[in-house]
Design an enzyme around this catalytic site. Structure first.
Site, PDB file in Angstrom:
ATOM      1  N   GLU A 232       0.920  -1.145   0.011  1.00  0.00           N
ATOM      2  CA  GLU A 232      -0.103  -0.088   0.124  1.00  0.00           C
ATOM      3  C   GLU A 232       1.010   1.302   0.192  1.00  0.00           C
ATOM      4  O   GLU A 232       1.947   1.167   0.358  1.00  0.00           O
ATOM      5  CB  GLU A 232      -0.879  -0.111   1.202  1.00  0.00           C
ATOM      6  CG  GLU A 232      -2.208  -0.702   1.201  1.00  0.00           C
ATOM      7  CD  GLU A 232      -2.917  -0.575   2.559  1.00  0.00           C
ATOM      8  OE1 GLU A 232      -3.801  -1.238   2.576  1.00  0.00           O
ATOM      9  OE2 GLU A 232      -2.673   0.087   3.491  1.00  0.00           O
TER      10      GLU A 232
ATOM     11  N   ARG B 259     -15.117  -8.188  15.540  1.00  0.00           N
ATOM     12  CA  ARG B 259     -15.118  -8.265  16.923  1.00  0.00           C
ATOM     13  C   ARG B 259     -15.277  -7.159  17.880  1.00  0.00           C
ATOM     14  O   ARG B 259     -15.226  -5.890  17.382  1.00  0.00           O
ATOM     15  CB  ARG B 259     -13.922  -8.948  17.432  1.00  0.00           C
ATOM     16  CG  ARG B 259     -12.846  -8.177  16.853  1.00  0.00           C
ATOM     17  CD  ARG B 259     -11.474  -8.438  17.479  1.00  0.00           C
ATOM     18  NE  ARG B 259     -10.062  -7.918  16.784  1.00  0.00           N
ATOM     19  CZ  ARG B 259      -9.705  -6.732  17.110  1.00  0.00           C
ATOM     20  NH1 ARG B 259     -10.201  -5.975  18.025  1.00  0.00           N
ATOM     21  NH2 ARG B 259      -8.780  -5.952  16.283  1.00  0.00           N
TER      22      ARG B 259
HETATM   23  P1  ADP Z   1      -7.735  -2.971  18.284  1.00  0.00           P
HETATM   24  O1  ADP Z   1      -7.862  -2.334  17.286  1.00  0.00           O
HETATM   25  O2  ADP Z   1      -9.108  -3.569  19.258  1.00  0.00           O
HETATM   26  O3  ADP Z   1      -6.913  -2.280  19.425  1.00  0.00           O
HETATM   27  P2  ADP Z   1      -5.704  -4.867  17.930  1.00  0.00           P
HETATM   28  O4  ADP Z   1      -5.560  -5.014  16.621  1.00  0.00           O
HETATM   29  O5  ADP Z   1      -4.658  -3.743  18.466  1.00  0.00           O
HETATM   30  O6  ADP Z   1      -7.186  -4.373  18.031  1.00  0.00           O
HETATM   31  O7  ADP Z   1      -5.733  -6.173  18.515  1.00  0.00           O
HETATM   32  C1  ADP Z   1      -6.341  -6.367  19.898  1.00  0.00           C
HETATM   33  C2  ADP Z   1      -5.468  -7.407  20.430  1.00  0.00           C
HETATM   34  O8  ADP Z   1      -5.673  -8.770  19.695  1.00  0.00           O
HETATM   35  C3  ADP Z   1      -3.979  -7.348  20.745  1.00  0.00           C
HETATM   36  O9  ADP Z   1      -3.783  -7.995  22.108  1.00  0.00           O
HETATM   37  C4  ADP Z   1      -3.691  -8.159  19.589  1.00  0.00           C
HETATM   38  O10 ADP Z   1      -2.165  -8.332  19.850  1.00  0.00           O
HETATM   39  C5  ADP Z   1      -4.443  -9.244  19.358  1.00  0.00           C
HETATM   40  N1  ADP Z   1      -4.651  -9.551  18.098  1.00  0.00           N
HETATM   41  C6  ADP Z   1      -5.114  -8.734  16.933  1.00  0.00           C
HETATM   42  N2  ADP Z   1      -5.205  -9.603  15.852  1.00  0.00           N
HETATM   43  C7  ADP Z   1      -4.595 -10.688  16.212  1.00  0.00           C
HETATM   44  C8  ADP Z   1      -4.580 -11.842  15.436  1.00  0.00           C
HETATM   45  N3  ADP Z   1      -5.104 -11.918  14.069  1.00  0.00           N
HETATM   46  N4  ADP Z   1      -3.698 -13.104  16.076  1.00  0.00           N
HETATM   47  C9  ADP Z   1      -3.677 -12.853  17.271  1.00  0.00           C
HETATM   48  N5  ADP Z   1      -3.952 -11.716  18.209  1.00  0.00           N
HETATM   49  C10 ADP Z   1      -4.409 -10.736  17.563  1.00  0.00           C
HETATM   50  P1  ADP Z   2      -3.676  -4.089  11.863  1.00  0.00           P
HETATM   51  O1  ADP Z   2      -4.709  -5.328  11.302  1.00  0.00           O
HETATM   52  O2  ADP Z   2      -2.528  -4.729  12.390  1.00  0.00           O
HETATM   53  O3  ADP Z   2      -4.320  -3.631  12.969  1.00  0.00           O
HETATM   54  P2  ADP Z   2      -3.850  -2.058  10.049  1.00  0.00           P
HETATM   55  O4  ADP Z   2      -4.170  -2.167   8.470  1.00  0.00           O
HETATM   56  O5  ADP Z   2      -5.323  -1.639  10.890  1.00  0.00           O
HETATM   57  O6  ADP Z   2      -3.428  -3.312  10.621  1.00  0.00           O
HETATM   58  O7  ADP Z   2      -2.960  -1.142  10.290  1.00  0.00           O
HETATM   59  C1  ADP Z   2      -2.383  -0.812  11.773  1.00  0.00           C
HETATM   60  C2  ADP Z   2      -1.943   0.584  11.836  1.00  0.00           C
HETATM   61  O8  ADP Z   2      -0.851   0.916  10.770  1.00  0.00           O
HETATM   62  C3  ADP Z   2      -2.849   1.840  11.450  1.00  0.00           C
HETATM   63  O9  ADP Z   2      -3.594   2.074  12.437  1.00  0.00           O
HETATM   64  C4  ADP Z   2      -1.918   2.869  10.879  1.00  0.00           C
HETATM   65  O10 ADP Z   2      -1.592   3.611  12.031  1.00  0.00           O
HETATM   66  C5  ADP Z   2      -0.837   2.107  10.190  1.00  0.00           C
HETATM   67  N1  ADP Z   2      -1.060   1.900   8.757  1.00  0.00           N
HETATM   68  C6  ADP Z   2      -1.598   0.889   8.339  1.00  0.00           C
HETATM   69  N2  ADP Z   2      -1.841   1.237   6.865  1.00  0.00           N
HETATM   70  C7  ADP Z   2      -1.058   2.306   6.687  1.00  0.00           C
HETATM   71  C8  ADP Z   2      -0.860   3.129   5.388  1.00  0.00           C
HETATM   72  N3  ADP Z   2      -1.155   2.721   4.253  1.00  0.00           N
HETATM   73  N4  ADP Z   2      -0.152   4.374   5.497  1.00  0.00           N
HETATM   74  C9  ADP Z   2       0.165   4.716   6.810  1.00  0.00           C
HETATM   75  N5  ADP Z   2      -0.211   4.022   7.663  1.00  0.00           N
HETATM   76  C10 ADP Z   2      -0.778   2.840   7.808  1.00  0.00           C
END
Ligand code: ADP
Ligand code: ADP
Ligand code: MG
Length: 601
Positions: free
Chosen positions: A217, A310
């Site tokens: 991206e 979730r």
């Molecule tokens: P939120 O967007 O609610 O903050 P996060 O993406 O930070 O959620 O994830 C919430 C919790 O779940 C964290 O403890 C993260 O490490 C865990 N987590 C999120 N996605 C996964 C996954 N696909 N597998 C294992 N743990 C996950």
């Molecule tokens: P996850 O599943 O680990 O939560 P996300 O796609 O939600 O992954 O991305 C987690 C974080 O990474 C976002 O909250 C943002 O801060 C950063 N991020 C993700 N994609 C981009 C992007 N294309 N440009 C800038 N920051 C990004």
């Protein structure tokens, strides 16, 4: 106080869908306790599951029943589908609530729960599958007319990915398709960094998710993370419950969250919320969920990031400003009840009762030591009370923080009528939160709240990375401070009015209640530079409120009010160098002004 807050602010009653339901929570820590709390409020049975290290954990004692599911190893306990389904069978569970993390976004788990004839507190397994893959989710979002970040998700061939990165233009992000929790994300600033970014993202993705597919991206350089809480039911209804701002992040992980998102122009906000509802409707989404967006702070363009199928860690701030128990909604719609909230619930709630809520994720890590995770025993725990404070925690006094699980030990949530008031309330609450026996990031949050970006609500997801961190806590601990003797002497006879942040809030309180002559003032305890003045003449201030900050020895020292008082004059200005003993602020306090009946916090 060592218990969690009793309930979320729940002014909109969500009736229990089935008095005979038995809810097994396939999780641990604060989110397990949170689900159990809603079950208890409804008077229905809850079942906790636990691995060996959690035998005495609070979620186990608080549930009406508990089932042992295995040893510490995650694969054999909280991530074991057979172990959890066995526990469900043994306990007579009717519902499974997955919490967040662990198995919550695993399609095979959702399918197994449904196949076992149990009610799954989540969306259909098909929704979990389509949104769990960033490759698939981008395609679905595009079909729903939701803008996606310019990117590439058509092939896993390294050459095709590299060619796509060249077309998109650097910097780019390589992101794990199965990703979550910020894992499996790597940046490449130029083509020569591409191979390493790809290899690292794939390696981490394989280790974390057992799948190393990636997408590429465009990297948005001034990104703000704004998300929309959505809810759908099994009868085709879909609404949103407003925005959350989650731009304060470390390593792509959220640190502070707020509702509603501030600094968003009304058109962008309306478009994002409409896009989130369009996506929810399009996929027939029938549970609570979150649509995450990146907003380009420069252009105000917004792009779909992902959908989390979730309950979210930060659901709390939405609950506080809407008065809706989201766990209750989730269990209700899972049971087949129609959604009773109207599409304008959020707007009506905020118009009727303006509110702003902020959550600080409290973690067991050393913020001044590279954020290294910490383990230990919580010897004493003191939690702020007050209607504006909510504490959703994994820990109680005596809890052992083991190396096996996440470092989040609690969430401190404050709510006020406006964002500045919420920030002030969080400062006060953080000062009253005392966790002994364990190194935590409580002081880090206090430091964070002093940063101008935070005060102005002008954060991007890069703000934390771009702001130099003090080398150690900038807050003076009276018990260990080199200034202790000096400050005690210099503050006499007015030490009752103001003191350095003291480890014991009770000392400050009683001190303030004893005296308070009109015209009393605070003197500078050491030579330094006034960096920020946080109060105005005429302001009433509460115990623990930060009045101004002084920089000395490259550290920020906040001066806080020892008790409630009013500002008569401010005798210095920001940027001014002061000497020991200089008068900084004068008060108009008389003894009768002092409320001795209770805590101001
Ligand atoms: P939120 O967007 O609610 O903050 P996060 O993406 O930070 O959620 O994830 C919430 C919790 O779940 C964290 O403890 C993260 O490490 C865990 N987590 C999120 N996605 C996964 C996954 N696909 N597998 C294992 N743990 C996950
Ligand atoms: P996850 O599943 O680990 O939560 P996300 O796609 O939600 O992954 O991305 C987690 C974080 O990474 C976002 O909250 C943002 O801060 C950063 N991020 C993700 N994609 C981009 C992007 N294309 N440009 C800038 N920051 C990004
Ligand atoms: Mg995300």
């Amino acid at each position: 106080m060592t218990t969690n807050s009793a309930t979320p602010s729940n002014t909109t009653s969500i009736p229990c869908p089935d008095p005979d339901m038995v809810v097994l929570v396939a999780n641990r820590g604060e989110i397990a306790r949170r689900v159990i709390r809603t079950c208890a409020a409804w008077g229905v049975k809850s079942v906790a599951v636990y691995a060996d290290p959690d035998e005495h954990a609070p979620h186990v004692t608080e549930a009406t029943a508990s089932e042992h599911i295995g040893p510490a190893a995650l694969a054999d306990s909280y991530l074991s589908i057979p172990a959890i389904l066995d526990a469900a069978k043994r306990s007579g569970a009717t519902h499974i609530h997955p919490g967040y993390g662990f198995l919550s976004e695993r399609t095979d788990f959702a399918e197994a729960v449904v196949a076992a004839g149990l009610t799954w507190a989540g969306p259909t397994p098909a929704s979990v599958a389509s949104m769990g893959s960033k490759i698939e989710a981008r395609k679905v979002a595009e079909r729903a007319g939701v803008p996606v970040i310019p990117g590439f998700n058509d092939s896993q061939d390294p050459d095709a990915l590299a060619a796509a990165a060249d077309r998109i233009g650097y910097p780019i992000l390589v992101k794990a398709s199965a990703g979550g929790g910020g894992k499996g994300i790597r940046i490449a600033h130029s083509p020569d960094e591409f191979d390493t970014a790809l290899t690292d993202a794939r390696t981490e993705a394989m280790r974390s998710f057992g799948n190393d597919d990636v997408i590429v991206e465009r990297y948005i350089t001034r990104p703000r993370h704004i998300e929309v809480q959505v809810v759908g039911d099994k009868h085709g209804a879909a609404i949103d419950l407003g925005t959350r701002e989650c731009s304060v992040q470390r390593r792509y992980q959220k640190v502070v969250e707020e509702a509603p998102a501030s600094n968003l122009d009304p058109e962008t906000e309306a478009s994002m919320r409409a896009a989130a509802v369009a996506l929810t409707t399009r996929i027939g989404y029938d549970s609570v969920g979150t649509v995450e967006f990146i907003v380009d702070a420069a252009s105000h363009e917004f792009f779909f990031l992902e959908m989390n199928t979730r309950i979210q860690v930060e659901h709390t701030v939405t609950e506080q400003v809407t008065g809706v128990d989201l766990i209750a909604v989730q269990l209700s719609v899972a049971t087949g009840e129609p959604l009773t909230l109207s599409p304008d619930h959020f707007d009506t709630a905020l118009a009727t009762s303006p509110a702003h809520s902020i959550e600080a994720r409290i973690t067991a890590e050393d913020p001044w030591g590279g954020h290294m995770p910490q383990t230990g025993l919580v010897t004493t725990l003191q939690v702020p009370d007050g209607d504006d404070v909510r504490w959703d925690a994994a820990i109680v006094e005596g809890s052992e923080i083991s190396p096996f699980y996440d470092s989040v030990i609690g969430k401190l949530i404050v709510t006020a009528g406006s964002r500045p008031d919420a920030i002030a309330a969080l400062e006060t609450a953080l000062q009253s939160l005392s966790i002994d026996g364990l190194t935590t990031n409580v002081d880090f949050h206090r430091w964070l709240l002093l940063q101008p970006e935070m005060r102005l609500g002008d954060m991007t997801t890069r703000f934390l990375d771009e702001t130099p961190l003090p080398r150690s806590t900038p807050f003076v601990d009276m018990a260990h401070s080199p200034w202790q003797t000096l400050s005690a002497r210099r503050l006499t006879p007015h030490r009752s009015e103001l003191a350095f942040d003291s480890p014991s809030r009770d000392d400050r309180w009683h001190g303030s209640a004893r005296t308070g002559d009109a015209g009393s003032h605070i003197e500078s305890p050491f030579p330094g530079l006034i960096t920020e003045i946080l109060v105005d003449v005429g302001d009433s201030v509460a115990a623990g409120q930060t009045l101004l900050t002084i920089e000395a020895m490259k550290m920020l020292h906040p001066l806080t009010a020892a008790g409630p008082t009013t500002i008569a004059s401010i005798d210095v200005s920001a940027g001014q160098q002061v000497e020991t003993g200089d008068t900084l602020i004068t008060f108009t306090q008389t003894p009768s002004d002092i409320d001795t009946t209770g805590s101001a916090q």
